[in-house]
Design a protein around this motif. Sequence first.
Motif, PDB file in Angstrom:
ATOM      1  N   ALA A  64       0.820  -1.205   0.000  1.00  0.00           N
ATOM      2  CA  ALA A  64       0.000   0.000   0.000  1.00  0.00           C
ATOM      3  C   ALA A  64       0.856   1.260   0.000  1.00  0.00           C
ATOM      4  CB  ALA A  64      -0.921   0.001   1.212  1.00  0.00           C
ATOM      5  N   ALA A  65       0.755   2.016  -1.074  1.00  0.00           N
ATOM      6  CA  ALA A  65       1.517   3.256  -1.217  1.00  0.00           C
ATOM      7  C   ALA A  65       0.636   4.461  -0.916  1.00  0.00           C
ATOM      8  CB  ALA A  65       2.070   3.364  -2.633  1.00  0.00           C
ATOM      9  N   GLY A  66       1.227   5.471  -0.251  1.00  0.00           N
ATOM     10  CA  GLY A  66       0.545   6.734  -0.031  1.00  0.00           C
ATOM     11  C   GLY A  66      -0.843   6.584   0.546  1.00  0.00           C
ATOM     12  N   PRO A  67      -1.863   7.099  -0.145  1.00  0.00           N
ATOM     13  CA  PRO A  67      -3.220   7.067   0.412  1.00  0.00           C
ATOM     14  C   PRO A  67      -3.770   5.657   0.598  1.00  0.00           C
ATOM     15  CG  PRO A  67      -3.239   7.814  -1.889  1.00  0.00           C
ATOM     16  CD  PRO A  67      -1.813   7.805  -1.444  1.00  0.00           C
ATOM     17  N   HIS A  68      -3.293   4.696  -0.180  1.00  0.00           N
ATOM     18  CA  HIS A  68      -3.767   3.323   0.000  1.00  0.00           C
ATOM     19  C   HIS A  68      -3.334   2.741   1.344  1.00  0.00           C
ATOM     20  CE1 HIS A  68      -4.521   2.387  -4.549  1.00  0.00           C
ATOM     21  NE2 HIS A  68      -5.478   3.098  -3.996  1.00  0.00           N
ATOM     22  N   TYR A  70      -2.059   8.781   4.330  1.00  0.00           N
ATOM     23  CA  TYR A  70      -1.074   7.754   4.673  1.00  0.00           C
ATOM     24  C   TYR A  70      -1.607   6.869   5.787  1.00  0.00           C
ATOM     25  CZ  TYR A  70       0.033  10.722   8.712  1.00  0.00           C
ATOM     26  OH  TYR A  70      -0.045  11.464   9.865  1.00  0.00           O
ATOM     27  N   GLY A  71      -0.934   5.753   5.987  1.00  0.00           N
ATOM     28  CA  GLY A  71      -1.261   4.853   7.080  1.00  0.00           C
ATOM     29  C   GLY A  71       0.011   4.277   7.668  1.00  0.00           C
ATOM     30  N   ILE A  72      -0.071   3.892   8.939  1.00  0.00           N
ATOM     31  CA  ILE A  72       1.096   3.367   9.670  1.00  0.00           C
ATOM     32  C   ILE A  72       0.659   2.125  10.443  1.00  0.00           C
ATOM     33  CG2 ILE A  72       2.672   3.816  11.608  1.00  0.00           C
ATOM     34  CD1 ILE A  72       2.420   6.854  10.738  1.00  0.00           C
ATOM     35  N   ARG A  73       1.436   1.083  10.364  1.00  0.00           N
ATOM     36  CA  ARG A  73       1.226  -0.088  11.196  1.00  0.00           C
ATOM     37  C   ARG A  73       2.573  -0.750  11.431  1.00  0.00           C
ATOM     38  NH1 ARG A  73      -2.740  -1.901   8.656  1.00  0.00           N
ATOM     39  NH2 ARG A  73      -1.984  -3.669   7.433  1.00  0.00           N
TER      40      ARG A  73
END
Length: 617
Positions: free
Chosen positions: A375-379, A531-534
Motif C-alpha cells: 500500500a503506497a501513499g493514500p492506499h 497515509y497509514g502506519i502499522r
Amino acid sequence: MLMQTHEARLDSLRQELQRQGLDGFVVPISDEHMSEYIGSYAQRLSWLTGFGGSAGSAVVLRKDSSKGGKGAAMFIDGRYTIQVRDQVDERLYDYCLVPDVEMGRWIAENAGAGAKIGYDAWLHTKGWADRIGKALTKKGMSLVPVEQNPVDAVWEDQPQPSSAPATIHVDEHSGRSSADKRTEVANWLKEEGYDAAVIPALDSIAWLLNIRGTDVERTPVALSYVIAHADGTAELFVAPEKITPELTQHLGNAVTVRQRDAFEGALADMKGKTVSVDPDYGVAGIYQALEAAGAKPVADRDPTILPKAIKNPVEVQGHRDAQARDGAAVTKFLHWLATEATSGKETELSAAAKLRAFRDETGLLRDQSFDTISAAGPHAAIPHYRVDEESSLTIEQGSVFLCDSGGQYLDGTTDITRTVWISGAGEKAKPTAEVRDRFTRVLKGHIAIDRAVFPQGTAGGELDGFARQFLWQVGLDYGHGTGHGVGSFLGVHEGPQRIAKMTGSYPGTGQELHEGMILSNEPGYYKGGEYGIRIENLILTVAREVDGAGFGTDGGRFLGFDTLTFVPIARDMVEASLLTEDEKAWWNDYHARCREILAPQLSGDVLAWMEDACKPL
C-alpha cells in the motif's frame, strides 16, 4: 463492461428468485465451514457484486424496494467503507455499514409484507438464522432455507471445489500424534456427556488429524468434515480423490474415511445421540439435520480450538525457525525498497511480487499466508487494502509505504507489517514531523504490548488499551484490533485469543491468554486519503518471573510475551524525543537481536544495510 456484467448477474438472480418463489435472498462471503478464506467455488458474493473484501453480505430483493429503493444492499463493516465504493456499483446496491444498519431491519423496511426471504442453511450459522428469522417474523415476513442456492443456479461457469490430494503433516512439525489429539477430544466428550462432536472448521480438522491441503488459498487445509466420537474414533468425510495410500496409512484404523457428500446422511443417522456443535463454525444446516434425525445438538466450543491455540514446544521452535527465515526475506525486501523503489518506477504490484520472490528464494515457502497488503501513499490508509491491476499505484518519493505480508512454511505461519518512508530529494528526503509523531506513538503502543506483564487469567481485551494510550493522548485511535492468534502452518488468523476493544465486535477479546499462545502485535494509525502506519510483529505468550509473584507464591502466576519476529523497524520514521529511556532500551535490545538472527543469513550490501538499520538510537 464489468458493471454491465454485474448488472446482468443481478437480473439473472432476480429471475431465479421468482422461479423459486422467493422475494429475496441473502448472499454471504462464506463456505460450508465458516472459513475466513474460501475457495473459488464459494466466492458467490464476489461473482455477483464485484466486492473483493473478506467479510460482508448482500441482500437481493426480487424487485425494487417497497420504499422505492434499489432493492439490493451490501452490508460491510468499517474496514471496507472505501473498498465497497470502489468495487460495487452504487446504481445497483445500497451501502450499509454494520452495526449501524442491521440486516434484519433493512429487509423489514424494504421488502413487502409477507415476504419470503431465502437463505442457504449451509452458509450461515444457526445463531444468524435465528436472529434474522426472529426479526422478520416480527414484521410478518419469513426466512426460509432453500433447496438449491439460487446464485449457484445462475452462475454458469462456477468453479468446482479443488480435487487436490490431502497431505500428511508429520509429527516432526506437529509435535503431537493425531491419536494423542483424538484421545484428548474423546476425554473431553466423555467429561461433558457428549456422544460425539461435529467438527466442520477446516483448520480444526487439519490440526486434529495432522493433515494439510491446498483447497483454499492462503490456508493449507483440505475440504472435509469430521465427526469425532467419545471412544476416540473419528469419521472423515472427504472427496475420494483426496485420499492417497500414504494418507490412509497415516490415518489408521481409528479414522473411517467416507465420501464428503455422505456427511449430511451421517448426521441423519445420529438419532438419540447428544452431539456437540461449535456455534461459530457449525452452520444452520448441521443443526437442522441433527434435529430432524432426533439427535440433540448442543452448542459448545469446538474441543480442538484451545489446544490448537496453545502451541507445544515443537510448534514453538518451528515458529522461531520460520520467523527467522522469513525475517531475512523481508529484510532483503526492505533493502530493495530503500535502494530500488525510490526510483519512482516501482508499483504496489511490483513490490508485492518482489517480496514474494524473496520468500520463494528460501525454497521452503508453501504459500503466502494472506494476500500481501502492498500500500503506497493514500492506499496505506486503508487497513485491509488489496492491490490489483486496476488499483496499483506507483510508489512515489516522499511518501509512506506500508507492507503487511506473511508466509506459510511447514514449520510455521508468519505475519509482519513494516511501514517505511520512500526517500527523495530535498524536502522529500525525510518524513514530516506529523508522520514521525504518529509513527512513534504507534511504536510506543507496540512496545507497551511487547513489554506487558500480566497475571494468569488476563484476557487479551484487557491489554488493548496498552497499545492505544499514546494515540488517545492526542485524540487519535485506529479502527481494527491490536492482535489476533496465529496458527502453525494453518490459519494466519486463528482463535480463540484476540487483543482488541472489548465492545462485542471482536470475538475472543474475553479469552484468557495461556502460555504457548501466539498473537500478532499490530497497532496502527490511518489518515484517510494521505497515509497509514502499522508496526506488526508476532509474539509468544510465556511465563514471567516477577518480584513478589511468579510460580506458586502469594502473588500468583504471571505471563508476558517473547518476540518472534525480528526485522528492522524504520529508524528514520522515529521521533526519538518522544521515547522514554526504557523504550529506547527496548529498541536497542530488539535491533541487537535482529542483527544476531539476521546477520548469518545475509551478505554484501544487504548485510551492510541491515547493520546500519539496526544501529542503536
